[in-house]
Every structure is written in C-alpha cells, then in structure tokens.
Write an enzyme that holds these catalytic residues in place. Structure first.
Site, short mmCIF file in Angstrom:
data_model
loop_
_atom_site.label_atom_id
_atom_site.label_comp_id
_atom_site.label_asym_id
_atom_site.label_seq_id
_atom_site.Cartn_x
_atom_site.Cartn_y
_atom_site.Cartn_z
N PRO A 2 -22.33 18.38 -96.30
CA PRO A 2 -23.12 17.98 -97.47
C PRO A 2 -22.23 17.40 -98.56
O PRO A 2 -21.20 17.99 -98.92
CB PRO A 2 -23.76 19.29 -97.91
N GLU A 3 -22.62 16.23 -99.07
CA GLU A 3 -21.88 15.59 -100.14
C GLU A 3 -22.78 15.51 -101.36
O GLU A 3 -23.86 16.12 -101.38
CB GLU A 3 -21.37 14.22 -99.67
N LYS A 60 -19.90 18.99 -105.56
CA LYS A 60 -20.61 19.63 -104.45
C LYS A 60 -20.98 21.09 -104.75
O LYS A 60 -21.45 21.80 -103.86
CB LYS A 60 -19.73 19.57 -103.19
N ARG A 128 -22.16 28.70 -89.46
CA ARG A 128 -20.72 28.71 -89.24
C ARG A 128 -19.96 29.48 -90.32
O ARG A 128 -18.74 29.56 -90.28
CB ARG A 128 -20.20 27.27 -89.14
N ASN A 188 -16.56 12.45 -96.92
CA ASN A 188 -16.08 11.46 -95.96
C ASN A 188 -17.01 10.26 -95.81
O ASN A 188 -16.55 9.12 -95.80
CB ASN A 188 -15.86 12.15 -94.61
#
Length: 280
Positions: A2-3, A60, A128, A188
C-alpha cells in the site's frame, strides 16, 4: 505494498464510517509483532467508549483521533489492509480476489476490530504480520511520523524548492523517491510511474537533474497522486496508458508498452520497471 493513494483510500473509508461515532467495542488480537509489544488490552481500553473526532494520515501512516489520548496509529506494511465489514472494499493488485473468512464468518488474519454505535465495523487484517498498530499522543510526538518528509499529496513543494532538495542528493533518483524522509508516501509503483511519465531514467543521479526535469518530475507525481486518489486507489480506474498496468513481473506484467520494451532491474534496492527508449 500500500502506498499513499491506498492509505488515503482507507483513511477516507474510516473517516466515513467512524467519525462522529462512539466506539462501543474493540478487539485487538494478541500479536507482539503487529501490536509492537503493546498489550491488546491497552489498545482496547484506548478505544472503547471514545468518540472518533477525525482520521489523519501522513505518507503511509494513519491515525484515529479520539476525544482522549492516547490515539491509535497504524501502518499497513506490505500486507495489512482495512475494510468495512459487510461492505465492498477496494483490493490491492497483490491481494486475493476474495477476502477469506474464518469458520465464524469473520475476516481471516484479523488484528483489530472496531465497532461503533449503529453497528458498523472496521477491521484491520494482516496475514503476513508486516503491518503495525500502536498508541501515541499525537503525530508530532510519534517518533516514526516525526521523521517523515513532506506528504506528497498535501505538502509537495514547488519545482524550484524541490530542485534545491535534490541537488543535495547523490543517489539514483529512484532511490531518492523512495526515501520517506523526503518523499513521504511514495512507494515502488508510484516511483516507477512518476519516472516513466516524466521521462527520467531511474538510475540518473538526483543531483544531476535539471530544474526543468525536476519540474516535470514534480508535475508527474502530483498528477499521478491526484488521479489515483480521485479513483479511491482502484487500479482498474487508472488510465490505460499508465505503466502501472504493465510494470509487474511474471504473468501479471507485459514486456512492452506503447511499442517500447520494458526492462526490470534492481535500482536503489528495489525492482524497477522502466522504458529506456522513453526515459533518459
């Protein structure tokens, strides 16, 4: 991962569902990693009975402003997500197409569940365990947030001021774009998209960009964020001309865009997709 647009989308989601309402229940799952060693009971106590006054974001990071301190802070990490239980919520390109439920009908990998008066529920999930939730009194006093640079949506400097900042950086521009101490919120895919649209090669040194190139980079970044946020981070609504739809590796990506080859290499420690015929 997530950006900024994705985090802004979940911030707006929480704002719509939570602001002005009293939290009547909160459940924090014991997890010394995600909760940063904060006892689940402390998080629950900080939320239950409190009224949500606002939902903030920088880069973020996000936080819930309630009527007493401490406030709840969070970072989605690589795999964390926030959803409105029982309602459609946008998915990341890397997410499963359908949210999996446990035997009790609740989202799997639940880390935090907030229930407000009226019954609406917001859930934070993370399979995760790369996201984080913690308590702090304010963003100004929080160590991680206080180290961030300008928020690229609300605090983007002028081209001239940005050029002065970049003149001090000798690293590749791709690496500099990913530096949260300067470009808070850029990850990214945004970095690759910004360089593609501004026609700048990712391995160029930041201090070697001209003023005009820096202005082009700033303009591209501002436009990308404006469009992505307006789309509520739904990648299906991003313009079809964007590199985003082609940049991924494996069967999710493509080898060419607009008749030009896409190459993928590691720059600044991150996989980078770019188009040498276009980016100089």
């Amino acid at each position: 991962m997530p950006e900024l647009p994705e985090v802004e989308a979940v911030r707006r989601l929480m704002e719509r569902v939570l602001v002005g309402k009293r939290i009547i229940a909160a459940e924090a799952a014991p997890d010394a990693i995600v909760l940063k060693s904060t006892p689940p009971e402390a998080i629950e106590s900080a939320l239950i009975g409190r009224t949500v006054k606002g939902v903030g974001r920088k880069g973020k990071y996000w936080w819930l402003e309630v009527d007493e301190h401490p406030w709840l802070f969070g970072h989605l990490g690589m795999s964390g997500w926030i959803q409105h239980i029982g309602k459609d919520t946008i998915k990341l390109k890397s997410h499963a197409k359908k949210q999996k439920l446990d035997e009790g009908g609740r989202p799997r990998f639940l880390k935090l569940l907030i229930t407000v008066e009226g019954g609406d529920q917001i859930a934070f999930t993370d399979g995760r365990r790369l996201g984080r939730i913690w308590l702090a009194n304010s963003p100004q006093e929080d160590r991680a947030i206080s180290k961030l640079g300008f928020d690229c949506l609300s605090e983007l400097p002028t081209g001239a001021k940005l050029h002065e900042k970049l003149k001090k950086r000798k690293a590749p521009i791709k690496a500099v774009l990913l530096d949260q101490g300067l470009f808070a919120g850029v990850g990214n895919w945004i970095a690759d998209e910004t360089l593609y649209q501004s026609k700048i090669a990712p391995n160029r040194l930041a201090n070697g960009l001209s003023l005009e190139e820096t202005k082009a980079l700033r303009s591209a970044l501002a436009k990308i964020l404006r469009v992505a946020v307006a789309a509520d981070a739904d990648f299906n609504q991003f313009p079809k001309t964007w590199l985003f739809h082609h940049r991924w590796g494996g069967d999710r990506g493509q080898d060419r865009i607009a008749g030009q080859d896409i190459i993928r290499e590691t720059i600044g420690g991150r996989t980078t997709a770019w188009v040498p015929a276009r980016q100089r």
